[in-house]
Structures are given as structure tokens and as C-alpha cells.
Scaffold this motif. Structure first.
Motif, PDB file in Angstrom:
ATOM      1  N   GLU A  48      50.511  48.809  71.410  1.00 51.75           N
ATOM      2  CA  GLU A  48      50.224  47.647  72.252  1.00 51.75           C
ATOM      3  C   GLU A  48      48.819  47.116  72.051  1.00 51.75           C
ATOM      4  OE1 GLU A  48      49.286  47.213  76.843  1.00 51.75           O
ATOM      5  OE2 GLU A  48      51.399  47.693  76.506  1.00 51.75           O
ATOM      6  N   SER A  49      47.824  47.998  72.043  1.00 55.45           N
ATOM      7  CA  SER A  49      46.434  47.531  71.907  1.00 55.45           C
ATOM      8  C   SER A  49      46.213  46.857  70.552  1.00 55.45           C
ATOM      9  CB  SER A  49      45.455  48.683  72.095  1.00 55.45           C
ATOM     10  OG  SER A  49      45.694  49.697  71.138  1.00 55.45           O
ATOM     11  N   ASN A  50      46.809  47.387  69.503  1.00 52.24           N
ATOM     12  CA  ASN A  50      46.691  46.770  68.179  1.00 52.24           C
ATOM     13  C   ASN A  50      47.416  45.435  68.116  1.00 52.24           C
ATOM     14  OD1 ASN A  50      45.164  48.916  67.224  1.00 52.24           O
ATOM     15  ND2 ASN A  50      46.956  49.999  66.410  1.00 52.24           N
ATOM     16  N   LEU A  51      48.545  45.341  68.815  1.00 52.48           N
ATOM     17  CA  LEU A  51      49.292  44.088  68.844  1.00 52.48           C
ATOM     18  C   LEU A  51      48.489  42.997  69.542  1.00 52.48           C
ATOM     19  CD1 LEU A  51      51.937  42.630  68.184  1.00 52.48           C
ATOM     20  CD2 LEU A  51      52.798  43.404  70.406  1.00 52.48           C
ATOM     21  N   VAL A  52      47.862  43.342  70.658  1.00 54.28           N
ATOM     22  CA  VAL A  52      47.032  42.373  71.380  1.00 54.28           C
ATOM     23  C   VAL A  52      45.884  41.894  70.493  1.00 54.28           C
ATOM     24  CG1 VAL A  52      45.472  42.059  73.346  1.00 54.28           C
ATOM     25  CG2 VAL A  52      47.664  43.206  73.659  1.00 54.28           C
ATOM     26  N   VAL A  53      45.212  42.819  69.818  1.00 54.81           N
ATOM     27  CA  VAL A  53      44.111  42.461  68.919  1.00 54.81           C
ATOM     28  C   VAL A  53      44.632  41.540  67.811  1.00 54.81           C
ATOM     29  CG1 VAL A  53      42.514  43.368  67.173  1.00 54.81           C
ATOM     30  CG2 VAL A  53      42.699  44.488  69.400  1.00 54.81           C
ATOM     31  N   ARG A  54      45.759  41.900  67.223  1.00 57.83           N
ATOM     32  CA  ARG A  54      46.336  41.107  66.120  1.00 57.83           C
ATOM     33  C   ARG A  54      46.687  39.686  66.571  1.00 57.83           C
ATOM     34  NH1 ARG A  54      52.006  42.889  63.372  1.00 57.83           N
ATOM     35  NH2 ARG A  54      52.562  40.857  62.568  1.00 57.83           N
ATOM     36  N   ILE A  55      47.330  39.572  67.742  1.00 63.58           N
ATOM     37  CA  ILE A  55      47.724  38.244  68.229  1.00 63.58           C
ATOM     38  C   ILE A  55      46.496  37.431  68.619  1.00 63.58           C
ATOM     39  CG2 ILE A  55      48.925  37.022  70.071  1.00 63.58           C
ATOM     40  CD1 ILE A  55      51.009  39.306  70.012  1.00 63.58           C
ATOM     41  N   ASN A  56      45.545  38.038  69.308  1.00 61.24           N
ATOM     42  CA  ASN A  56      44.332  37.293  69.681  1.00 61.24           C
ATOM     43  C   ASN A  56      43.550  36.845  68.446  1.00 61.24           C
ATOM     44  OD1 ASN A  56      44.532  37.051  72.501  1.00 61.24           O
ATOM     45  ND2 ASN A  56      43.811  39.143  72.781  1.00 61.24           N
ATOM     46  N   LYS A  57      43.531  37.657  67.400  1.00 59.30           N
ATOM     47  CA  LYS A  57      42.878  37.262  66.147  1.00 59.30           C
ATOM     48  C   LYS A  57      43.593  36.053  65.549  1.00 59.30           C
ATOM     49  CE  LYS A  57      41.490  39.131  61.649  1.00 59.30           C
ATOM     50  NZ  LYS A  57      42.257  38.553  60.586  1.00 59.30           N
TER      51      LYS A  57
ATOM     52  N   GLU B 254      43.777  30.246  64.306  1.00 55.11           N
ATOM     53  CA  GLU B 254      44.691  29.107  64.218  1.00 55.11           C
ATOM     54  C   GLU B 254      43.953  27.842  64.640  1.00 55.11           C
ATOM     55  OE1 GLU B 254      48.238  27.226  63.377  1.00 55.11           O
ATOM     56  OE2 GLU B 254      47.655  29.288  62.970  1.00 55.11           O
ATOM     57  N   ARG B 255      43.965  26.841  63.800  1.00 60.75           N
ATOM     58  CA  ARG B 255      43.214  25.612  64.093  1.00 60.75           C
ATOM     59  C   ARG B 255      43.747  24.851  65.301  1.00 60.75           C
ATOM     60  NH1 ARG B 255      40.528  22.899  59.182  1.00 60.75           N
ATOM     61  NH2 ARG B 255      40.064  24.715  57.948  1.00 60.75           N
ATOM     62  N   ASN B 256      45.049  24.780  65.446  1.00 61.05           N
ATOM     63  CA  ASN B 256      45.644  24.004  66.532  1.00 61.05           C
ATOM     64  C   ASN B 256      46.415  24.894  67.494  1.00 61.05           C
ATOM     65  OD1 ASN B 256      44.772  21.451  65.495  1.00 61.05           O
ATOM     66  ND2 ASN B 256      46.344  21.664  63.927  1.00 61.05           N
ATOM     67  N   SER B 257      45.860  26.040  67.829  1.00 60.40           N
ATOM     68  CA  SER B 257      46.567  26.981  68.691  1.00 60.40           C
ATOM     69  C   SER B 257      46.860  26.370  70.051  1.00 60.40           C
ATOM     70  CB  SER B 257      45.758  28.258  68.871  1.00 60.40           C
ATOM     71  OG  SER B 257      46.467  29.157  69.691  1.00 60.40           O
ATOM     72  N   GLU B 258      48.061  26.623  70.533  1.00 60.24           N
ATOM     73  CA  GLU B 258      48.464  26.152  71.856  1.00 60.24           C
ATOM     74  C   GLU B 258      48.133  27.184  72.926  1.00 60.24           C
ATOM     75  OE1 GLU B 258      52.609  25.162  71.664  1.00 60.24           O
ATOM     76  OE2 GLU B 258      52.364  24.099  69.794  1.00 60.24           O
ATOM     77  N   ILE B 259      47.617  28.341  72.511  1.00 63.43           N
ATOM     78  CA  ILE B 259      47.372  29.451  73.421  1.00 63.43           C
ATOM     79  C   ILE B 259      45.896  29.827  73.382  1.00 63.43           C
ATOM     80  CG2 ILE B 259      47.930  31.871  73.863  1.00 63.43           C
ATOM     81  CD1 ILE B 259      50.612  31.389  72.547  1.00 63.43           C
ATOM     82  N   ASP B 260      45.345  30.142  74.544  1.00 62.59           N
ATOM     83  CA  ASP B 260      43.964  30.605  74.615  1.00 62.59           C
ATOM     84  C   ASP B 260      43.858  32.105  74.351  1.00 62.59           C
ATOM     85  OD1 ASP B 260      42.865  28.120  75.238  1.00 62.59           O
ATOM     86  OD2 ASP B 260      43.202  28.413  77.375  1.00 62.59           O
ATOM     87  N   GLN B 261      44.756  32.871  74.945  1.00 60.12           N
ATOM     88  CA  GLN B 261      44.758  34.323  74.770  1.00 60.12           C
ATOM     89  C   GLN B 261      46.089  34.876  75.253  1.00 60.12           C
ATOM     90  OE1 GLN B 261      42.081  36.500  77.402  1.00 60.12           O
ATOM     91  NE2 GLN B 261      41.848  34.642  78.617  1.00 60.12           N
ATOM     92  N   ILE B 262      46.328  36.138  74.934  1.00 56.94           N
ATOM     93  CA  ILE B 262      47.564  36.793  75.346  1.00 56.94           C
ATOM     94  C   ILE B 262      47.268  37.740  76.509  1.00 56.94           C
ATOM     95  CG2 ILE B 262      47.290  38.591  73.611  1.00 56.94           C
ATOM     96  CD1 ILE B 262      50.358  38.685  73.448  1.00 56.94           C
ATOM     97  N   HIS B 263      48.218  37.826  77.421  1.00 55.62           N
ATOM     98  CA  HIS B 263      48.132  38.747  78.549  1.00 55.62           C
ATOM     99  C   HIS B 263      49.347  39.663  78.500  1.00 55.62           C
ATOM    100  CE1 HIS B 263      44.967  36.536  80.693  1.00 55.62           C
ATOM    101  NE2 HIS B 263      45.562  35.458  80.222  1.00 55.62           N
ATOM    102  N   ILE B 264      49.151  40.938  78.693  1.00 57.62           N
ATOM    103  CA  ILE B 264      50.251  41.883  78.818  1.00 57.62           C
ATOM    104  C   ILE B 264      50.482  42.085  80.310  1.00 57.62           C
ATOM    105  CG2 ILE B 264      51.070  44.212  78.332  1.00 57.62           C
ATOM    106  CD1 ILE B 264      50.677  42.544  75.796  1.00 57.62           C
ATOM    107  N   ILE B 265      51.680  41.790  80.761  1.00 61.20           N
ATOM    108  CA  ILE B 265      52.021  41.924  82.175  1.00 61.20           C
ATOM    109  C   ILE B 265      52.962  43.115  82.299  1.00 61.20           C
ATOM    110  CG2 ILE B 265      53.100  40.798  84.158  1.00 61.20           C
ATOM    111  CD1 ILE B 265      52.321  38.116  82.714  1.00 61.20           C
ATOM    112  N   ARG B 266      52.540  44.108  83.081  1.00 63.68           N
ATOM    113  CA  ARG B 266      53.297  45.359  83.183  1.00 63.68           C
ATOM    114  C   ARG B 266      54.041  45.523  84.503  1.00 63.68           C
ATOM    115  NH1 ARG B 266      48.474  46.289  80.985  1.00 63.68           N
ATOM    116  NH2 ARG B 266      48.425  47.003  78.853  1.00 63.68           N
ATOM    117  N   SER B 267      53.759  44.669  85.486  1.00 62.94           N
ATOM    118  CA  SER B 267      54.396  44.856  86.789  1.00 62.94           C
ATOM    119  C   SER B 267      54.667  43.511  87.458  1.00 62.94           C
ATOM    120  CB  SER B 267      53.510  45.694  87.707  1.00 62.94           C
ATOM    121  OG  SER B 267      52.381  44.941  88.125  1.00 62.94           O
ATOM    122  N   ARG B 268      55.594  43.543  88.399  1.00 63.95           N
ATOM    123  CA  ARG B 268      55.915  42.333  89.147  1.00 63.95           C
ATOM    124  C   ARG B 268      54.737  41.936  90.041  1.00 63.95           C
ATOM    125  NH1 ARG B 268      61.673  43.309  91.605  1.00 63.95           N
ATOM    126  NH2 ARG B 268      61.680  41.075  91.913  1.00 63.95           N
ATOM    127  N   ARG B 269      53.926  42.908  90.467  1.00 63.81           N
ATOM    128  CA  ARG B 269      52.743  42.596  91.273  1.00 63.81           C
ATOM    129  C   ARG B 269      51.747  41.777  90.450  1.00 63.81           C
ATOM    130  NH1 ARG B 269      49.501  47.293  94.139  1.00 63.81           N
ATOM    131  NH2 ARG B 269      51.569  48.099  93.821  1.00 63.81           N
TER     132      ARG B 269
END
Length: 125
Positions: free
Chosen positions: A71-80, A85-100
Motif C-alpha cells: 500500500e505505501s509503495n502504491l501511494v508513492v507510485r500514484i502520487n509520483k 502528469e502535466r494535466n492531472s485531474e487529481i491533486d493527491q490520493i487518499h486511502i480510506i480504510r473505514s466508514r468513519r
């Protein structure tokens, strides 16, 4: 600049020209294309089960992807990918683990509904 600044949303997008084949919509192709465009991750239907749901006026395509990456490597890879990406539609990724965690996000109702459904029905090994 994102299309939904300040909001946490599920990766999403509309049909592109390549997502219509012989006059029929191919929402699975749309989901896979969006995953590649937004995260830099290529998926194929032969590798991952695909589920559909409707929430209000939205057709939701859920791809249950199991990647051989911590998971931690995936987050780093996606954020990189997002930063490069020049025209990225996303600012950053969030991992959500709970309904709270989900309940505390500023998001659209349909994104919360998708996240809630996935958190209730998906088993994580």
C-alpha cells in the motif's frame, strides 16, 4: 486545477470516443482508461473482476484490482504519477480504510455512497 477542487472523489470520468464500439457504450473500457489516465495503472478485464451499480444518475463501474504492490509503495507510485502528469485531474490520493474516515470527507453524495458500499462489501486480505 481539478474538476472538483477541495473534494475527495472516486476516480471517475465520462465516455470517450474509444469507449463506444459498434454503437454500444463500453463502460469497462472507460473505467480502465480512467485508471490509467488518473493513476498511471494499466488494468485489463482478464485480471480483475468488474462490478456495476447505479447511484442516482451515475453508473458506477467498480474494478476490484489486486496489485502486487505494498500500500505505501502504491501511494508513492500514484502520487509520483500525479505530480509528473502535466494535466492531472487529481491533486493527491487518499486511502480510506473505514466508514468513519469516509463520513468526515468533503465529497459528493455518489462518491460517499460508492465508498460506503465498497467498505461494507469488500474483504481485505
Amino acid at each position: 486545477e481539478t474538476s472538483s477542487p477541495g473534494k475527495v472523489i472516486a476516480p471517475s470520468g465520462g465516455l470517450g470516443e474509444d469507449d463506444i464500439r459498434a454503437g454500444f457504450m463500453d463502460p469497462i473500457s472507460t473505467a480502465f482508461r480512467e485508471c490509467k489516465e488518473e493513476f498511471g495503472i494499466e488494468l485489463s478485464s482478464s485480471q480483475h473482476p468488474v462490478y456495476f451499480a447505479t447511484i442516482g444518475i451515475h453508473l458506477c463501474v467498480y474494478v476490484h484490482a489486486r496489485l502486487d504492490v505494498e500500500e505505501s509503495n502504491l501511494v508513492v507510485r500514484i502520487n509520483k504519477f500525479i505530480r509528473e502528469e502535466r494535466n492531472s485531474e487529481i491533486d493527491q490520493i487518499h486511502i480510506i480504510r473505514s466508514r468513519r474516515e469516509l463520513a468526515n470527507l468533503q465529497s459528493y453524495d455518489y462518491s460517499v455512497a460508492i465508498g460506503d458500499y465498497l467498505l461494507r462489501t469488500t474483504k481485505v486480505d
